[in-house]
Design a protein around this motif. Structure first.
Motif, PDB file in Angstrom:
ATOM      1  N   LYS A 292       0.837  -1.195   0.000  1.00 59.37           N
ATOM      2  CA  LYS A 292       0.000   0.000   0.000  1.00 59.37           C
ATOM      3  C   LYS A 292       0.877   1.253   0.000  1.00 59.37           C
ATOM      4  O   LYS A 292       1.693   1.464   0.893  1.00 59.37           O
TER       5      LYS A 292
ATOM      6  N   GLY B 107       4.931  10.530  -3.064  1.00 62.07           N
ATOM      7  CA  GLY B 107       3.640  11.022  -3.512  1.00 62.07           C
ATOM      8  C   GLY B 107       3.419  10.831  -4.998  1.00 62.07           C
ATOM      9  O   GLY B 107       4.196  10.167  -5.690  1.00 62.07           O
TER      10      GLY B 107
ATOM     11  N   ASP C 221      -0.682   4.461  -0.681  1.00 66.91           N
ATOM     12  CA  ASP C 221      -1.625   5.331   0.037  1.00 66.91           C
ATOM     13  C   ASP C 221      -2.997   4.670  -0.083  1.00 66.91           C
ATOM     14  O   ASP C 221      -3.096   3.491  -0.442  1.00 66.91           O
ATOM     15  N   ASP C 222      -4.047   5.373   0.214  1.00 61.36           N
ATOM     16  CA  ASP C 222      -5.375   4.763   0.192  1.00 61.36           C
ATOM     17  C   ASP C 222      -5.840   4.407  -1.220  1.00 61.36           C
ATOM     18  O   ASP C 222      -6.753   3.590  -1.386  1.00 61.36           O
TER      19      ASP C 222
END
Length: 545
Positions: free
Chosen positions: A109, A384, A111-112
């Motif tokens: 994972k 990111g 991020d979501d």
């Protein structure tokens, strides 16, 4: 017996697809002989181009930054949808790929909304440390889906017309036209493999990167200062004689062997890299890390990894490739960190296109459009995503993901914000009529931005042509001055020794042709340099007799 074999195993598929690969192979065949060094060489009707020295390092060094860019070329078209998985729309993703999908609970994972496959686990720590960033949906309008054409577009930055120069080669040729006679001290760029790629090319005349056929060639230079061995060529046939001659010329004109060797001896690898059977990419990055740590001074490198044309058996091949990349990048930055060079090195993946959203009937994926570009390095400072992921519910008519970020914007940010090159100059080199809107990629220029890139006012054009006159091959220098002025055209050996003056005096605006084959007289076969002094400017180029 003396034979030359040029075999090519085409991927399964249509005749068009096979022809595409054959065309790509023909373009790179002579370079694959391992004969890439200094100068331009002609064998039959084919030209091998590489540079003895280059303006690229001078241009980038003018920016007074210590930053280094490593381009990682994924040859064949990387499947972005199985590299960065859109968890937010997992059901739709899984419906496209009943056999190739990654189980949601197996993903790492990020991020979501996004995850990456567990075989990329070596990158997990880099993500967590803020040393990895993903740019979503990179591509261009009206993707050609051709390896050959799309690779040229990514290298040249020109989409709608044929272009035989790369945006870096085109730019630096114009800014430093006299580089052959006034070379920089170190190679501007080093490129391992990636034959046929235009990114550093100048219309087939020069390649502004030092191109190495394979990693062993770079090791040879680093260890001994010699590129090719002539002693291992045996036989009495014509091919053997030509090969000895070409390798000898290459060695004699390879002016950067000494500085690379010195940097190689100064540097050292501080960590153990995986063997070639585990990671082909790691072996390339290992040698680059060593010469970076030896402070060579070169600012741009390009390495390559093939195998991404996954029309079949992707379920096995794609994981192997990304396992290779992941462990290679992790090891590379661990090595650089020993001397804190890791903070100065930004790595960036590129590939000619992505893959289709829906899997095919051969457990693979066909040529597609958009795919992510990935950046690596501590200088990013934060993990990111950049840009918007393509909408899985809004594919084009061929079933491809639509691009959301133009690849030229990514190039531009890397050049402006990392290598500290003047934005207006970069936009001009990329042939952008309208600059892209500024957005943050997580890194910024740490140096003095240089806006004085020399005299780019051109009033003198020059190039070499090869013609058959009265049935005999002739080498012709064609030049055109657009205004009157004093001109001097002199000839030098490839080592810089003066030979003779061909033209001297005031010339009117016109187009002129100089038959170098006739006017050079009785000279040895080899590579030469012509230098034209026109008014207050100097221009130079290479030719072979």
């Amino acid at each position: 017996m003396c034979t030359v074999h040029n075999s090519h195993n085409a991927q399964p598929g249509s005749d068009i697809h096979s022809q595409e690969h054959e065309k790509w192979s023909r373009r790179s065949f002579l370079q694959a002989l391992g004969l890439v060094g200094g100068g331009s060489m002609l064998l039959g009707a084919n030209q091998i181009s590489a540079s003895v020295n280059s303006p690229l390092s001078q241009a980038i060094n003018d920016a007074e930054t210590e930053n280094i860019l490593v381009l990682i070329r994924l040859k064949g078209g990387n499947d972005g949808l199985n590299t960065i998985v859109p968890v937010y729309d997992y059901d739709k993703y899984a419906s496209f790929r009943p056999n190739l999908r990654h189980a949601e609970n197996s993903l790492i994972k990020l991020d979501d909304d996004f995850g990456m496959p567990n075989y990329m686990s070596d990158l997990e720590a880099m993500w967590g440390e803020g040393a990895m960033k993903v740019v979503h949906g990179v591509g261009y309008e009206n993707q050609t889906l051709s390896h050959f054409k799309s690779s040229d577009i990514w290298a040249s930055s020109v989409i709608d017309e044929k272009e035989d120069s790369g945006f870096l080669g085109r730019y630096f040729k114009g800014i430093y036209p006299d580089y052959l006679v006034n070379p920089p001290e170190v190679p501007a760029a080093i490129q391992i493999g990636s034959f046929g790629n235009l990114i550093f090319d100048d219309e087939g005349i020069n390649n502004y990167a030092m191109t190495i056929s394979n990693i062993r060639s770079l090791q040879n230079i680093g260890e001994s200062g010699e590129l090719h061995s002539i002693r291992d060529i045996t036989g009495m046939c014509e091919y053997s004689d030509r090969l000895k001659f070409l390798r000898g010329v290459t060695n004699n004109t390879f002016t950067y062997a000494g500085v690379i060797s010195a940097a190689y001896q100064r540097g050292r690898n501080a960590v153990a890299y995986p063997v070639k059977e585990v990671s082909k990419l790691a072996q390339q990055l290992k040698e680059i890390a060593r010469i970076i740590k030896g402070d060579l001074g070169t600012k741009v490198y390009m390495v390559s990894l093939g195998g991404f044309d996954t029309h079949a058996n992707q379920i096995e091949d794609h994981p192997k490739l990304w396992r290779d990349i992941s462990i290679a990048i992790k090891t590379f930055y661990e090595d650089l960190a020993e001397t804190e060079h890791d903070k100065k090195v930004l790595s960036m993946t590129i590939s000619e296109f992505g893959r289709r959203a829906e899997e095919n009937g051969s457990n693979g994926t066909d040529h597609g459009e958009a795919a992510p570009i990935m950046f690596f390095g501590p200088a990013i400072q934060d993990n990111g995503f950049v840009g918007k992921h393509p909408d899985l519910n809004d594919l084009d008519r061929r079933g491809n993901l639509k691009y959301t970020v133009d690849f030229r914007e990514v190039y531009g940010v890397a050049m402006k914000e990392w290598l500290c090159i003047d934005p207006a100059v970069v936009d001009s080199a990329l042939k952008l009529e309208t600059p892209f809107e500024e957005r943050s990629f997580g890194f910024s220029c740490k140096g003095i931005l240089n806006t004085d890139f020399g005299n780019s006012s051109f009033n003198f054009d020059h190039f070499i042509t090869n013609q058959r006159i009265a049935g005999t091959p002739q080498t012709i220098l064609h030049y055109q001055n657009k205004e009157a002025g004093h001109i001097n055209i002199s000839i030098y050996s490839i080592t810089g020794a003066f030979i003779k003056v061909l033209r001297e005096g005031i010339t009117a605006p016109d187009s002129y042709f100089v038959n170098l084959s006739e006017e050079m007289g009785e000279v040895n076969t080899g590579i030469y340099i012509y230098r034209a002094l026109f008014k207050d400017n100097a221009y130079s180029g290479k030719f072979i007799l």
